[in-house]
Design an enzyme around this catalytic site. Structure first.
Site, PDB file in Angstrom:
ATOM      1  N   GLU A 148      57.621  66.025 -48.231  1.00 29.19           N
ATOM      2  CA  GLU A 148      57.196  66.628 -49.615  1.00 29.19           C
ATOM      3  C   GLU A 148      55.901  66.613 -49.865  1.00 29.19           C
ATOM      4  O   GLU A 148      54.772  66.085 -49.530  1.00 29.19           O
ATOM      5  CB  GLU A 148      57.651  65.186 -50.489  1.00 29.19           C
ATOM      6  CG  GLU A 148      57.399  65.573 -52.002  1.00 29.19           C
ATOM      7  CD  GLU A 148      57.846  64.382 -52.920  1.00 29.19           C
ATOM      8  OE1 GLU A 148      58.560  63.387 -52.372  1.00 29.19           O
ATOM      9  OE2 GLU A 148      57.427  64.257 -53.977  1.00 29.19           O
ATOM     10  N   LYS A 170      59.920  55.009 -56.678  1.00 24.38           N
ATOM     11  CA  LYS A 170      59.920  56.020 -55.560  1.00 24.38           C
ATOM     12  C   LYS A 170      58.727  56.501 -55.427  1.00 24.38           C
ATOM     13  O   LYS A 170      58.266  56.936 -54.184  1.00 24.38           O
ATOM     14  CB  LYS A 170      61.155  56.848 -56.147  1.00 24.38           C
ATOM     15  CG  LYS A 170      61.461  58.048 -55.250  1.00 24.38           C
ATOM     16  CD  LYS A 170      60.645  59.467 -55.327  1.00 24.38           C
ATOM     17  CE  LYS A 170      61.057  60.407 -54.039  1.00 24.38           C
ATOM     18  NZ  LYS A 170      59.961  61.365 -54.006  1.00 24.38           N
ATOM     19  N   ASP A 206      61.320  51.142 -39.584  1.00 29.53           N
ATOM     20  CA  ASP A 206      62.528  51.501 -40.072  1.00 29.53           C
ATOM     21  C   ASP A 206      62.231  51.490 -41.625  1.00 29.53           C
ATOM     22  O   ASP A 206      62.203  50.727 -42.645  1.00 29.53           O
ATOM     23  CB  ASP A 206      63.404  50.183 -39.882  1.00 29.53           C
ATOM     24  CG  ASP A 206      65.003  50.332 -40.330  1.00 29.53           C
ATOM     25  OD1 ASP A 206      65.148  51.185 -41.288  1.00 29.53           O
ATOM     26  OD2 ASP A 206      65.976  49.842 -39.867  1.00 29.53           O
ATOM     27  N   HIS A 231      51.753  69.928 -58.069  1.00 31.72           N
ATOM     28  CA  HIS A 231      52.721  70.004 -56.992  1.00 31.72           C
ATOM     29  C   HIS A 231      52.924  71.666 -56.775  1.00 31.72           C
ATOM     30  O   HIS A 231      53.473  71.997 -55.619  1.00 31.72           O
ATOM     31  CB  HIS A 231      54.029  69.581 -57.532  1.00 31.72           C
ATOM     32  CG  HIS A 231      54.651  68.633 -57.049  1.00 31.72           C
ATOM     33  ND1 HIS A 231      55.036  68.417 -55.711  1.00 31.72           N
ATOM     34  CD2 HIS A 231      54.819  67.246 -57.718  1.00 31.72           C
ATOM     35  CE1 HIS A 231      55.637  67.301 -55.514  1.00 31.72           C
ATOM     36  NE2 HIS A 231      55.639  66.500 -56.658  1.00 31.72           N
TER      37      HIS A 231
HETATM   38  P1  NAD Z   1      63.191  44.378 -30.536  1.00 31.02           P
HETATM   39  O1  NAD Z   1      64.217  43.415 -30.102  1.00 31.02           O
HETATM   40  O2  NAD Z   1      63.186  45.560 -29.761  1.00 31.02           O
HETATM   41  O3  NAD Z   1      61.607  43.778 -30.331  1.00 31.02           O
HETATM   42  C1  NAD Z   1      61.365  42.293 -30.620  1.00 31.02           C
HETATM   43  C2  NAD Z   1      61.061  41.416 -29.478  1.00 31.02           C
HETATM   44  O4  NAD Z   1      59.847  41.722 -28.744  1.00 31.02           O
HETATM   45  C3  NAD Z   1      61.130  40.047 -29.819  1.00 31.02           C
HETATM   46  O5  NAD Z   1      62.068  39.406 -30.016  1.00 31.02           O
HETATM   47  C4  NAD Z   1      60.150  39.502 -28.810  1.00 31.02           C
HETATM   48  O6  NAD Z   1      60.827  38.970 -27.798  1.00 31.02           O
HETATM   49  C5  NAD Z   1      59.433  40.492 -28.256  1.00 31.02           C
HETATM   50  N1  NAD Z   1      57.884  40.311 -28.322  1.00 31.02           N
HETATM   51  C6  NAD Z   1      57.068  40.899 -27.652  1.00 31.02           C
HETATM   52  N2  NAD Z   1      55.801  41.058 -28.003  1.00 31.02           N
HETATM   53  C7  NAD Z   1      55.930  40.472 -29.254  1.00 31.02           C
HETATM   54  C8  NAD Z   1      54.889  40.205 -30.318  1.00 31.02           C
HETATM   55  N3  NAD Z   1      53.555  40.318 -30.229  1.00 31.02           N
HETATM   56  N4  NAD Z   1      55.514  39.712 -31.520  1.00 31.02           N
HETATM   57  C9  NAD Z   1      56.758  39.521 -31.712  1.00 31.02           C
HETATM   58  N5  NAD Z   1      57.601  39.985 -30.802  1.00 31.02           N
HETATM   59  C10 NAD Z   1      57.298  40.311 -29.371  1.00 31.02           C
HETATM   60  O7  NAD Z   1      63.002  44.627 -31.948  1.00 31.02           O
HETATM   61  P2  NAD Z   1      63.047  43.886 -33.598  1.00 31.02           P
HETATM   62  O8  NAD Z   1      61.595  44.003 -34.034  1.00 31.02           O
HETATM   63  O9  NAD Z   1      63.870  42.577 -33.081  1.00 31.02           O
HETATM   64  O10 NAD Z   1      64.004  44.995 -34.325  1.00 31.02           O
HETATM   65  C11 NAD Z   1      63.652  46.138 -34.654  1.00 31.02           C
HETATM   66  C12 NAD Z   1      64.786  47.056 -34.809  1.00 31.02           C
HETATM   67  O11 NAD Z   1      66.183  46.417 -35.340  1.00 31.02           O
HETATM   68  C13 NAD Z   1      64.385  48.153 -35.538  1.00 31.02           C
HETATM   69  O12 NAD Z   1      64.752  49.624 -34.755  1.00 31.02           O
HETATM   70  C14 NAD Z   1      65.571  48.149 -36.791  1.00 31.02           C
HETATM   71  O13 NAD Z   1      65.754  49.566 -37.122  1.00 31.02           O
HETATM   72  C15 NAD Z   1      66.590  47.443 -36.333  1.00 31.02           C
HETATM   73  N6  NAD Z   1      67.738  47.012 -37.115  1.00 31.02           N
HETATM   74  C16 NAD Z   1      67.369  46.807 -38.321  1.00 31.02           C
HETATM   75  C17 NAD Z   1      68.395  46.065 -39.155  1.00 31.02           C
HETATM   76  C18 NAD Z   1      68.008  45.917 -40.587  1.00 31.02           C
HETATM   77  O14 NAD Z   1      67.260  46.167 -41.143  1.00 31.02           O
HETATM   78  N7  NAD Z   1      69.221  45.180 -41.344  1.00 31.02           N
HETATM   79  C19 NAD Z   1      69.412  45.548 -38.583  1.00 31.02           C
HETATM   80  C20 NAD Z   1      69.704  45.725 -37.058  1.00 31.02           C
HETATM   81  C21 NAD Z   1      68.860  46.365 -36.542  1.00 31.02           C
END
Ligand code: NAD
Length: 442
Positions: A107, A281, A297, A395
């Site tokens: 945008e 928004k 996300d 805009h």
């Molecule tokens: P992930 O599981 O890929 O990474 C998280 C993991 O990284 C942690 O569980 C931990 O084991 C590790 N880690 C390493 N260093 C870390 C640090 N310094 N701090 C924290 N953890 C560390 O990703 P995630 O963040 O658990 O999930 C994010 C993804 O899930 C996004 O892509 C999102 O789009 C997706 N998702 C979203 C939803 C929703 O929003 N409802 C539902 C399902 C999946």
């Protein structure tokens, strides 16, 4: 060409040929006067110096971002990639530190508006932020419970056991200081027993981490309640993971009329969900652009924002705008901010990695706070335009270029057709076609 920067810490000079020269090792300001007028390569050079980007990172920004094999590892059925503009908002001063803000958005005017609002905030010290710990909620739904209120207490009695099972799933998260911290249990009106695991996700957005935990504790929860577990999933209403920002716009900087106009515009949004939806928004224009740039996300943050905006039972503004005792405008925002620096696409998307480097944020909490400040700035910019000249004026220039392109203009003709339409105050595709015909006929 004006490549100079204003601010109290000079970091570069213009050499006689007009080239920007970096003063190595000097702390840099994000207050970049005339940045928007520079050619793209000059802008890139300044950002490269500001963030100490490598040649490879600069190449990534030039459009060699996501390779097909990387894309194939991210989603299913990949047949290509999709490019969007990557801009940086300038002038941001947050907690006394200068930030360049990476924004990915289709945008027009959003990046310019954020930069403007950030500039007007500098005389009073910029933005000040804070946040809660990065705690997400994971939900476990139990149905067919005979005595839901007793089951609730039985679950709370076993809290430690349940939390231990959850934490055993993610030793890495626990090692980084996160993990399941607490638990709450709610009984819905329909008798469902809903357990919430409160998980400190540290630098992860945490959806995968939380989902793994809630799935793991489900059998134990069934055993304790005698009910049947159905859903086990993260909640995007991340009310324990809040980012906050506040700002002061001096009356003498933005003018008394603008102060009053913004307060009135805010009162409209506060009272009316139809207006609040558009008001929020506008906030999300800034928020989502940074969320996307950093590979986070956008849907998760957007769902959280809008759900939080209705947490009182009535959808309302995510920001507040008030007048202080001396007539300055003071603004604040508090919103859920489920963003990470590890996991998801944040680590796997090469452009997201460069965006994080430009931001120079060290923790997911810091990233969330910066995003909240951008949302607040974006809101101020929109309200300022709405309460004064209207948003269409700002805009129009870029919009006119889009219309010119849609009408078939290419190369130099895009600018010529767009300028003519803006001059006439007629930014329409039929007029663009006419002007194009006239110019081509010459
Ligand atoms: P992930 O599981 O890929 O990474 C998280 C993991 O990284 C942690 O569980 C931990 O084991 C590790 N880690 C390493 N260093 C870390 C640090 N310094 N701090 C924290 N953890 C560390 O990703 P995630 O963040 O658990 O999930 C994010 C993804 O899930 C996004 O892509 C999102 O789009 C997706 N998702 C979203 C939803 C929703 O929003 N409802 C539902 C399902 C999946």
């Amino acid at each position: 060409m004006d490549a100079g920067r204003e601010g109290d810490v000079p970091s570069g000079t213009n050499d006689p040929k007009g080239e920007y020269v970096m003063v190595v090792g000097v702390a840099m300001t994000s207050e970049l006067k005339g940045f928007y007028q520079l050619p793209l390569e000059e802008r890139l050079k300044i950002v490269k110096e500001f963030a100490a980007l490598s040649e490879k990172e600069v190449e990534i920004l030039r459009g060699r971002g996501l390779e097909l094999d990387q894309a194939q590892r991210m989603i299913e059925n990949v047949i290509g990639t999709f490019e969007l503009p990557f801009g940086v908002a300038v002038n941001f001063l947050i907690n006394g530190r200068d930030y360049l803000i990476p924004m990915v958005i289709e945008e027009p005017s959003v990046v310019a508006a954020a930069s403007n609002a950030a500039k007007s905030a500098r005389p009073s010290g910029g933005f000040f932020t804070s946040s809660t710990d990065p705690v997400m909620i994971g939900q476990i739904q139990v149905v067919n419970v005979i005595n839901p209120f007793v089951a609730r207490l039985q679950l709370l009695e076993k809290k430690k056991e349940i939390i231990d099972v959850a934490n055993a799933q993610d030793p890495v998260l626990v090692k980084f200081g996160g993990g399941c911290r607490d638990m709450e249990v709610r009984v819905l009106e329909n008798g469902m027993v809903i357990t919430h695991l409160l998980v400190d996700c540290r630098d992860a957005m945490g959806a995968n981490a939380v989902n793994t935990m809630v799935e793991a504790v489900a059998p134990l929860i069934e055993e304790i309640t005698g009910g049947r577990v159905y859903l086990r999933i993260l909640s995007n209403l991340a009310k324990y993971r809040l980012a906050r920002a506040r700002v002061k716009y001096l009356r003498e900087v933005i003018g008394e009329e603008t102060v009053d106009g913004i307060v009135e515009a805010y009162e409209f949004a506060r009272a009316d969900p139809f207006r609040a939806a558009t008001h929020n928004k506008g906030i999300m224009n800034g928020v989502s652009a940074v969320v996307l740039a950093t590979g986070n996300d956008t849907r998760a943050v957007e769902a959280g924002a809008h759900a939080y905006a209705s947490i009182s039972g009535r959808y309302t503004s995510l920001t507040h705008w008030e007048k202080d005792e001396t007539g300055n405008l003071v603004g604040s925002i508090e919103m859920p901010m489920a963003v990470g620096l590890v996991g998801g696409a944040t680590k796997s998307h090469p452009v997201a990695q460069v965006a994080v480097k430009i931001l120079q944020v060290k923790t997911a909490q810091e990233l969330g706070e910066v995003i909240a400040a951008v949302g607040l700035a974006q809101n101020c910019a929109a309200l300022r335009a709405l309460a004064t000249v209207g948003i269409q004026k700002g805009h129009m220039k870029l919009h006119a270029k889009n219309i010119a392109q849609m009408a078939g203009a290419t190369g130099d003709l895009i600018e010529k057709v767009a300028s003519q339409m803006v001059k006439e105050g007629k930014v329409r595709s039929d007029r663009a076609e006419e002007i194009l015909k006239e110019l081509k006929g010459k």
